[in-house]
Design an enzyme around this catalytic site. Structure first.
Site, PDB file in Angstrom:
ATOM      1  N   PHE A 179      11.612   7.109   0.385  1.00  0.00           N
ATOM      2  CA  PHE A 179      10.748   6.824   1.812  1.00  0.00           C
ATOM      3  C   PHE A 179      11.823   6.426   2.894  1.00  0.00           C
ATOM      4  O   PHE A 179      12.466   5.607   2.450  1.00  0.00           O
ATOM      5  CB  PHE A 179      10.010   6.467   0.529  1.00  0.00           C
ATOM      6  CG  PHE A 179       9.986   5.183  -0.276  1.00  0.00           C
ATOM      7  CD1 PHE A 179       9.989   4.366   0.056  1.00  0.00           C
ATOM      8  CD2 PHE A 179      10.869   4.890  -1.202  1.00  0.00           C
ATOM      9  CE1 PHE A 179      10.454   2.441  -0.126  1.00  0.00           C
ATOM     10  CE2 PHE A 179      11.000   3.853  -1.700  1.00  0.00           C
ATOM     11  CZ  PHE A 179      10.459   2.483  -1.306  1.00  0.00           C
ATOM     12  N   GLU A 205      -1.707  -8.634   8.628  1.00  0.00           N
ATOM     13  CA  GLU A 205      -0.660  -9.279   9.972  1.00  0.00           C
ATOM     14  C   GLU A 205       0.977  -9.145   9.613  1.00  0.00           C
ATOM     15  O   GLU A 205       0.762 -10.305   9.323  1.00  0.00           O
ATOM     16  CB  GLU A 205      -2.065  -9.579  11.210  1.00  0.00           C
ATOM     17  CG  GLU A 205      -0.463  -8.622  11.936  1.00  0.00           C
ATOM     18  CD  GLU A 205      -1.162  -9.119  13.599  1.00  0.00           C
ATOM     19  OE1 GLU A 205      -0.712  -9.075  14.330  1.00  0.00           O
ATOM     20  OE2 GLU A 205      -2.342  -9.608  13.464  1.00  0.00           O
ATOM     21  N   HIS A 214       1.377  -1.408   0.144  1.00  0.00           N
ATOM     22  CA  HIS A 214       0.282   0.526   0.077  1.00  0.00           C
ATOM     23  C   HIS A 214       1.099   1.445   0.011  1.00  0.00           C
ATOM     24  O   HIS A 214       0.050   2.380  -0.124  1.00  0.00           O
ATOM     25  CB  HIS A 214      -0.747   0.177   0.997  1.00  0.00           C
ATOM     26  CG  HIS A 214      -1.990  -1.024   1.221  1.00  0.00           C
ATOM     27  ND1 HIS A 214      -1.977  -2.068   0.970  1.00  0.00           N
ATOM     28  CD2 HIS A 214      -3.338  -0.771   1.063  1.00  0.00           C
ATOM     29  CE1 HIS A 214      -3.286  -3.145   0.961  1.00  0.00           C
ATOM     30  NE2 HIS A 214      -3.857  -1.871   1.077  1.00  0.00           N
ATOM     31  N   ASN A 215       1.809   0.599  -0.229  1.00  0.00           N
ATOM     32  CA  ASN A 215       3.376   2.034  -0.156  1.00  0.00           C
ATOM     33  C   ASN A 215       3.002   2.484  -1.311  1.00  0.00           C
ATOM     34  O   ASN A 215       4.187   1.526  -2.529  1.00  0.00           O
ATOM     35  CB  ASN A 215       4.314   1.538   0.812  1.00  0.00           C
ATOM     36  CG  ASN A 215       5.294   2.740   0.354  1.00  0.00           C
ATOM     37  OD1 ASN A 215       5.840   3.797  -0.440  1.00  0.00           O
ATOM     38  ND2 ASN A 215       6.499   2.305   1.767  1.00  0.00           N
ATOM     39  N   LYS A 234      19.839   4.678  -7.429  1.00  0.00           N
ATOM     40  CA  LYS A 234      19.876   4.436  -6.663  1.00  0.00           C
ATOM     41  C   LYS A 234      19.038   3.190  -6.658  1.00  0.00           C
ATOM     42  O   LYS A 234      19.341   2.083  -6.126  1.00  0.00           O
ATOM     43  CB  LYS A 234      18.077   5.282  -5.794  1.00  0.00           C
ATOM     44  CG  LYS A 234      17.588   4.286  -4.390  1.00  0.00           C
ATOM     45  CD  LYS A 234      16.252   4.525  -3.420  1.00  0.00           C
ATOM     46  CE  LYS A 234      16.239   3.638  -2.396  1.00  0.00           C
ATOM     47  NZ  LYS A 234      14.986   4.182  -2.554  1.00  0.00           N
ATOM     48  N   ASP A 258       9.880  -7.562   1.835  1.00  0.00           N
ATOM     49  CA  ASP A 258       9.666  -7.071   3.059  1.00  0.00           C
ATOM     50  C   ASP A 258      11.136  -6.981   3.398  1.00  0.00           C
ATOM     51  O   ASP A 258      12.030  -7.242   2.628  1.00  0.00           O
ATOM     52  CB  ASP A 258       9.592  -7.894   4.062  1.00  0.00           C
ATOM     53  CG  ASP A 258       9.319  -7.221   5.097  1.00  0.00           C
ATOM     54  OD1 ASP A 258       8.348  -6.772   5.447  1.00  0.00           O
ATOM     55  OD2 ASP A 258       9.564  -7.936   6.641  1.00  0.00           O
ATOM     56  N   SER A 259      11.611  -5.573   3.819  1.00  0.00           N
ATOM     57  CA  SER A 259      12.839  -4.527   3.789  1.00  0.00           C
ATOM     58  C   SER A 259      12.738  -4.237   5.027  1.00  0.00           C
ATOM     59  O   SER A 259      11.642  -3.813   5.728  1.00  0.00           O
ATOM     60  CB  SER A 259      13.140  -4.019   2.988  1.00  0.00           C
ATOM     61  OG  SER A 259      12.270  -3.462   2.207  1.00  0.00           O
TER      62      SER A 259
END
Length: 211
Positions: A165, A45, A14-15, A188, A74-75
């Site tokens: 971000f 979750e 959702h980012n 980047k 996942d970072s």
């Protein structure tokens, strides 16, 4: 190893910043990325204790809900002097408490927590840190694949730059003078922990498919 065959892939996030970065990395391979947020999918979750566990959890949830292959990331940031924290709890450190206003992420607050803990150890504290990234692909039938990447650097204070971000404004990659948030996106993307993981994913999934 199973390959991604279609051109539509759910990005389990959702980012908006993460979606832009992943979409850019996949654009040369003709992949149409749609986010879990755009599809109205709930955020599961994150109960895992490793990056891989959380990435797989998110990828499987999105794939099952959308009935499409899904890619989850996942970072997190790990700081040597903090014994690898915040690590898998990187985003949790940015979570506002009930007394801090509206729900959501406050990344400046999270960066400040790290700085405060480092300062508490004295002026010569080790500021080395690293970003880790785990990419997980899941198919609706339950099959999965995992790819991992890492980049080392230094935790710098105060935050610098506006183009990143999360913790990007305080992360200066090894061999560079600019923070991730000061580097142009293409630079980047060429060196990031996510780029390292994507190199492995691309070699496995998209060999010979670039347009």
């Amino acid at each position: 190893m199973r390959k991604l065959e279609g051109e539509r892939l759910v990005i389990a996030t959702h980012n908006a910043g993460k979606l832009r970065e992943i979409s850019g990395l996949l654009a040369p391979y003709g992949v149409e990325c749609v986010s879990a947020g755009d599809l109205g999918l709930p955020e599961p979750e994150e109960t895992g204790t490793t990056f891989a566990e959380n990435a797989l959890l998110k990828a499987h949830a999105a794939a099952a809900a959308a009935q499409l292959p899904a890619l989850a990331d996942d970072s997190g940031l790990s700081v040597a002097a903090l014994e690898g924290r915040p690590g898998v709890y990187t985003a949790d450190w940015a979570e506002r408490q009930w007394f801090e206003g509206e729900p959501g992420r406050d990344w400046y607050m999270a960066m400040g927590k790290v700085e405060g803990l480092l300062c508490a150890q004295g002026p010569v504290v080790d500021r080395s840190c690293w970003f880790s990234c785990t990419l997980a692909i899941a198919w609706p039938d339950g099959e999965e694949a995992v790819y991992e990447g890492r980049i080392d650097g230094t935790f710098s204070w105060p935050p610098r730059g506006t183009m990143g971000f999360g913790y990007d404004p305080v992360f200066v990659p090894a061999g560079h003078n600019l923070s991730f948030a000061e580097l142009p996106l293409d630079r980047k993307q060429a060196i990031s922990h996510r780029a390292v993981a994507f190199e492995k994913l691309v070699a496995d999934q998209f060999a010979g498919r670039a347009r």
